[in-house]
Structures are given as structure tokens and as C-alpha cells.
Write a protein that holds these residues in place. Sequence first.
Motif, PDB file in Angstrom:
ATOM      1  N   HIS A 119       0.839  -1.201   0.000  1.00 40.98           N
ATOM      2  CA  HIS A 119       0.000   0.000   0.000  1.00 40.98           C
ATOM      3  C   HIS A 119       0.873   1.249   0.000  1.00 40.98           C
ATOM      4  O   HIS A 119       1.950   1.264   0.593  1.00 40.98           O
ATOM      5  N   VAL A 120       0.366   2.306  -0.641  1.00 37.13           N
ATOM      6  CA  VAL A 120       1.070   3.592  -0.652  1.00 37.13           C
ATOM      7  C   VAL A 120       1.029   4.187   0.752  1.00 37.13           C
ATOM      8  O   VAL A 120      -0.039   4.336   1.338  1.00 37.13           O
ATOM      9  N   HIS A 121       2.201   4.479   1.279  1.00 35.41           N
ATOM     10  CA  HIS A 121       2.292   5.127   2.589  1.00 35.41           C
ATOM     11  C   HIS A 121       2.224   6.648   2.410  1.00 35.41           C
ATOM     12  O   HIS A 121       1.457   7.321   3.077  1.00 35.41           O
ATOM     13  N   THR A 122       3.037   7.156   1.488  1.00 35.75           N
ATOM     14  CA  THR A 122       3.029   8.584   1.167  1.00 35.75           C
ATOM     15  C   THR A 122       3.599   8.765  -0.234  1.00 35.75           C
ATOM     16  O   THR A 122       4.196   7.850  -0.788  1.00 35.75           O
ATOM     17  N   TYR A 123       3.422   9.938  -0.798  1.00 39.48           N
ATOM     18  CA  TYR A 123       3.929  10.206  -2.143  1.00 39.48           C
ATOM     19  C   TYR A 123       4.055  11.711  -2.350  1.00 39.48           C
ATOM     20  O   TYR A 123       3.556  12.506  -1.561  1.00 39.48           O
ATOM     21  N   THR A 124       4.735  12.067  -3.433  1.00 43.04           N
ATOM     22  CA  THR A 124       4.809  13.452  -3.861  1.00 43.04           C
ATOM     23  C   THR A 124       4.819  13.484  -5.379  1.00 43.04           C
ATOM     24  O   THR A 124       5.281  12.537  -6.014  1.00 43.04           O
ATOM     25  N   VAL A 125       4.289  14.545  -5.942  1.00 42.87           N
ATOM     26  CA  VAL A 125       4.352  14.747  -7.380  1.00 42.87           C
ATOM     27  C   VAL A 125       5.590  15.600  -7.650  1.00 42.87           C
ATOM     28  O   VAL A 125       5.709  16.706  -7.123  1.00 42.87           O
ATOM     29  N   VAL A 126       6.512  15.064  -8.432  1.00 41.53           N
ATOM     30  CA  VAL A 126       7.766  15.748  -8.738  1.00 41.53           C
ATOM     31  C   VAL A 126       7.588  16.541 -10.031  1.00 41.53           C
ATOM     32  O   VAL A 126       7.235  15.977 -11.061  1.00 41.53           O
ATOM     33  N   HIS A 127       7.837  17.842  -9.937  1.00 41.24           N
ATOM     34  CA  HIS A 127       7.704  18.723 -11.103  1.00 41.24           C
ATOM     35  C   HIS A 127       9.045  19.198 -11.646  1.00 41.24           C
ATOM     36  O   HIS A 127       9.102  19.712 -12.756  1.00 41.24           O
ATOM     37  N   ARG A 128      10.124  19.068 -10.849  1.00 38.13           N
ATOM     38  CA  ARG A 128      11.461  19.459 -11.296  1.00 38.13           C
ATOM     39  C   ARG A 128      12.417  18.339 -10.971  1.00 38.13           C
ATOM     40  O   ARG A 128      12.419  17.818  -9.859  1.00 38.13           O
ATOM     41  N   SER A 129      13.241  17.979 -11.959  1.00 44.02           N
ATOM     42  CA  SER A 129      14.190  16.892 -11.755  1.00 44.02           C
ATOM     43  C   SER A 129      15.457  17.179 -12.538  1.00 44.02           C
ATOM     44  O   SER A 129      15.633  18.270 -13.088  1.00 44.02           O
ATOM     45  N   TYR A 130      16.307  16.186 -12.632  1.00 43.09           N
ATOM     46  CA  TYR A 130      17.551  16.304 -13.377  1.00 43.09           C
ATOM     47  C   TYR A 130      17.269  16.414 -14.870  1.00 43.09           C
ATOM     48  O   TYR A 130      16.250  15.921 -15.353  1.00 43.09           O
ATOM     49  N   PRO A 131      18.188  17.022 -15.622  1.00 37.83           N
ATOM     50  CA  PRO A 131      18.014  17.078 -17.075  1.00 37.83           C
ATOM     51  C   PRO A 131      17.851  15.668 -17.657  1.00 37.83           C
ATOM     52  O   PRO A 131      18.529  14.735 -17.239  1.00 37.83           O
ATOM     53  N   GLY A 132      16.925  15.533 -18.571  1.00 35.98           N
ATOM     54  CA  GLY A 132      16.675  14.245 -19.210  1.00 35.98           C
ATOM     55  C   GLY A 132      15.632  13.396 -18.511  1.00 35.98           C
ATOM     56  O   GLY A 132      15.220  12.370 -19.042  1.00 35.98           O
ATOM     57  N   ILE A 133      15.186  13.795 -17.335  1.00 38.46           N
ATOM     58  CA  ILE A 133      14.149  13.061 -16.608  1.00 38.46           C
ATOM     59  C   ILE A 133      12.816  13.733 -16.891  1.00 38.46           C
ATOM     60  O   ILE A 133      12.630  14.914 -16.596  1.00 38.46           O
ATOM     61  N   LYS A 134      11.901  12.964 -17.459  1.00 37.85           N
ATOM     62  CA  LYS A 134      10.590  13.511 -17.814  1.00 37.85           C
ATOM     63  C   LYS A 134       9.761  13.775 -16.552  1.00 37.85           C
ATOM     64  O   LYS A 134       9.634  12.907 -15.691  1.00 37.85           O
TER      65      LYS A 134
END
Length: 141
Positions: free
Chosen positions: A59-74
Motif C-alpha cells: 500500500h502507498v504510505h506517502t507520495y509526492t508529485v515531482v515537477h522538477r528533476s535532473y536534465p533528461g528526466i521527464k
Amino acid sequence: MPGYAPGVPFLKADAHGQPYIEGHRCGACGAAYTLPRLACPRCFSRDALVPFRSSGRGHVHTYTVVHRSYPGIKVPFVSAIVDLDDGLVLKGNLTGVPIDPTQIPFGLPIRVVFDEVPGQKDAQGLPYLTYFFAPEKDAAA
């Protein structure tokens, strides 16, 4: 995992080449970890931690939506921490869900799925295989 390099050390393959997550359980207190250890961090027992094949369900315990990452990561993508039913805790990407926090419930039943790491290869040219989390379609709501 013929034809693949494991993306993490606890990613193993069975005799048929099917990938799975390997855990290690303390014989004294039952705590579960992804990597072998000399002693259990929970109870300090020096009894050997016994390897086991994870069920790959949890089961999902926690999560976050990632909007900024390393170059090349969608982006965006959902990064989650899940509690597996056999006691392991893993961090990874949650797939197959809308990128909308109002539609991802905490406690969402998941299963571990395996896929290539896009565009990444080891020194021998083998693609890396890693794990992701997907909603458990067969789980009762």
C-alpha cells in the motif's frame, strides 16, 4: 534476468528469469530489510538475517508529485514510499495513476512491476531493469 542488469542490489531473478524483490528478515524480531546486515538495526540481534522473496504487494504510505528533476528526466511523475505486505518499505515511482494528488489516495493498494530504465545501460551494454509501483487492479476498494 537474462539480458538485463539489475538496477538495485535487491532486485533478483528466479530460476525462470522472473525478477523479484529480495528481502532479509531478522530471525529474532521479524523486522524486514532490503539489504543483508551483520546485525538487526531494530533488536541488535546478530543472528543471520534470512533472505526471502517479497510478495510484491502493498500500500502507498506517502507520495509526492515531482515537477522538477535532473536534465533528461521527464516530469511530472509520482514518487512514492510503499509499505509492502511482508514488511519491506520501498521508495520508487508510482505509475498508472493520474498526476493529480486529489485522485491518489493514501493506502492505495499497489503491486511491484518491473521495466527497463529508459536510455540507461551498464558497461556491457545491457539495459538496467528496475521496479515501479502500479495500482493493484484486483484489490477490493
